[in-house]
Design an enzyme around this catalytic site. Sequence first.
Site, PDB file in Angstrom:
ATOM      1  N   CYS A  24      -5.241  16.555  10.745  1.00 51.26           N
ATOM      2  CA  CYS A  24      -6.194  16.824   9.671  1.00 51.26           C
ATOM      3  C   CYS A  24      -7.245  17.794  10.173  1.00 51.26           C
ATOM      4  O   CYS A  24      -7.789  17.623  11.270  1.00 51.26           O
ATOM      5  CB  CYS A  24      -6.854  15.531   9.200  1.00 51.26           C
ATOM      6  SG  CYS A  24      -8.034  15.771   7.853  1.00 51.26           S
ATOM      7  N   HIS A  37      -1.278  13.656   1.369  1.00 47.44           N
ATOM      8  CA  HIS A  37      -2.402  13.808   2.297  1.00 47.44           C
ATOM      9  C   HIS A  37      -3.602  14.436   1.590  1.00 47.44           C
ATOM     10  O   HIS A  37      -4.738  13.948   1.715  1.00 47.44           O
ATOM     11  CB  HIS A  37      -1.955  14.679   3.476  1.00 47.44           C
ATOM     12  CG  HIS A  37      -2.996  14.894   4.520  1.00 47.44           C
ATOM     13  ND1 HIS A  37      -2.906  14.376   5.796  1.00 47.44           N
ATOM     14  CD2 HIS A  37      -4.163  15.597   4.500  1.00 47.44           C
ATOM     15  CE1 HIS A  37      -3.962  14.735   6.500  1.00 47.44           C
ATOM     16  NE2 HIS A  37      -4.742  15.483   5.730  1.00 47.44           N
ATOM     17  N   GLU A  38      -3.366  15.513   0.833  1.00 50.18           N
ATOM     18  CA  GLU A  38      -4.476  16.187   0.160  1.00 50.18           C
ATOM     19  C   GLU A  38      -5.023  15.356  -0.993  1.00 50.18           C
ATOM     20  O   GLU A  38      -6.239  15.321  -1.226  1.00 50.18           O
ATOM     21  CB  GLU A  38      -4.039  17.571  -0.326  1.00 50.18           C
ATOM     22  CG  GLU A  38      -3.612  18.517   0.780  1.00 50.18           C
ATOM     23  CD  GLU A  38      -4.632  18.629   1.907  1.00 50.18           C
ATOM     24  OE1 GLU A  38      -5.859  18.583   1.632  1.00 50.18           O
ATOM     25  OE2 GLU A  38      -4.210  18.750   3.073  1.00 50.18           O
ATOM     26  N   HIS A  61      -7.481  12.796   0.220  1.00 53.75           N
ATOM     27  CA  HIS A  61      -8.818  13.330   0.485  1.00 53.75           C
ATOM     28  C   HIS A  61      -9.719  13.248  -0.749  1.00 53.75           C
ATOM     29  O   HIS A  61     -10.936  13.066  -0.625  1.00 53.75           O
ATOM     30  CB  HIS A  61      -8.728  14.795   0.919  1.00 53.75           C
ATOM     31  CG  HIS A  61      -8.587  14.985   2.394  1.00 53.75           C
ATOM     32  ND1 HIS A  61      -9.497  14.492   3.301  1.00 53.75           N
ATOM     33  CD2 HIS A  61      -7.649  15.641   3.123  1.00 53.75           C
ATOM     34  CE1 HIS A  61      -9.119  14.825   4.531  1.00 53.75           C
ATOM     35  NE2 HIS A  61      -8.002  15.520   4.446  1.00 53.75           N
TER      36      HIS A  61
END
Length: 213
Positions: A129, A171-172, A175
């Site tokens: 990351c 993953h994004e 966030h």
Amino acid sequence: MNTDYTAQEIQDLVSEVLETADENGVLPIVQLGHPVLRQRATAYNGQLPTQMLEELLEAMRQTMYDAPGVGLAAPQVGIPLQIAVLEDLYPIPESSALEREREPLEYFEIFNPSFVATSDRQAEFFEGCLSFDGFQGVVTRPADITASFEDREGKEQSRSFSGWQARIVQHETDHLFGTVYVDKVETRSLINESELWHHDDLDVATARRVLNF
């Protein structure tokens, strides 16, 4: 930290962030410990004028390239909006691509995304990351998903992803809801990238033996 922002507050914040770009249009990436990474980002509903939105997206894209990375969420540059940019066209060895189920991912943007798993398949692999610089660790995620999101014009989109592409999207999206990969990582698998590069194409099975996790 405040999670309710007026359109004017968002515009003021974006203006401040854009002013921090270097001569190449690259923005500073905030690191783990910054409060914006731990809050649910505000849904994007047109808070930014068209030109400001375009400037932000271009700055995020250039920041992703410069890092380099395969995705960047707005909170990673200090902006609590549900926006992310994604692209993975880097050349990698065929053996690595096969292990990761990695297909090239053309540039695209996601606004207000969500996803659902579309199979029982799970995949584990190392993730890193840009906001936890210098480390990678093994994360298990659904291998097949369908993502729902909006584009920059506000049009609803739905796309299916598998393998490495599915991992990037998840993953994004994480966030944008205050989650970073270390919340899901196998803790003992965490490895500093200076050590990771000592191993040629370290796969998860080998890593389990070498790192004892």
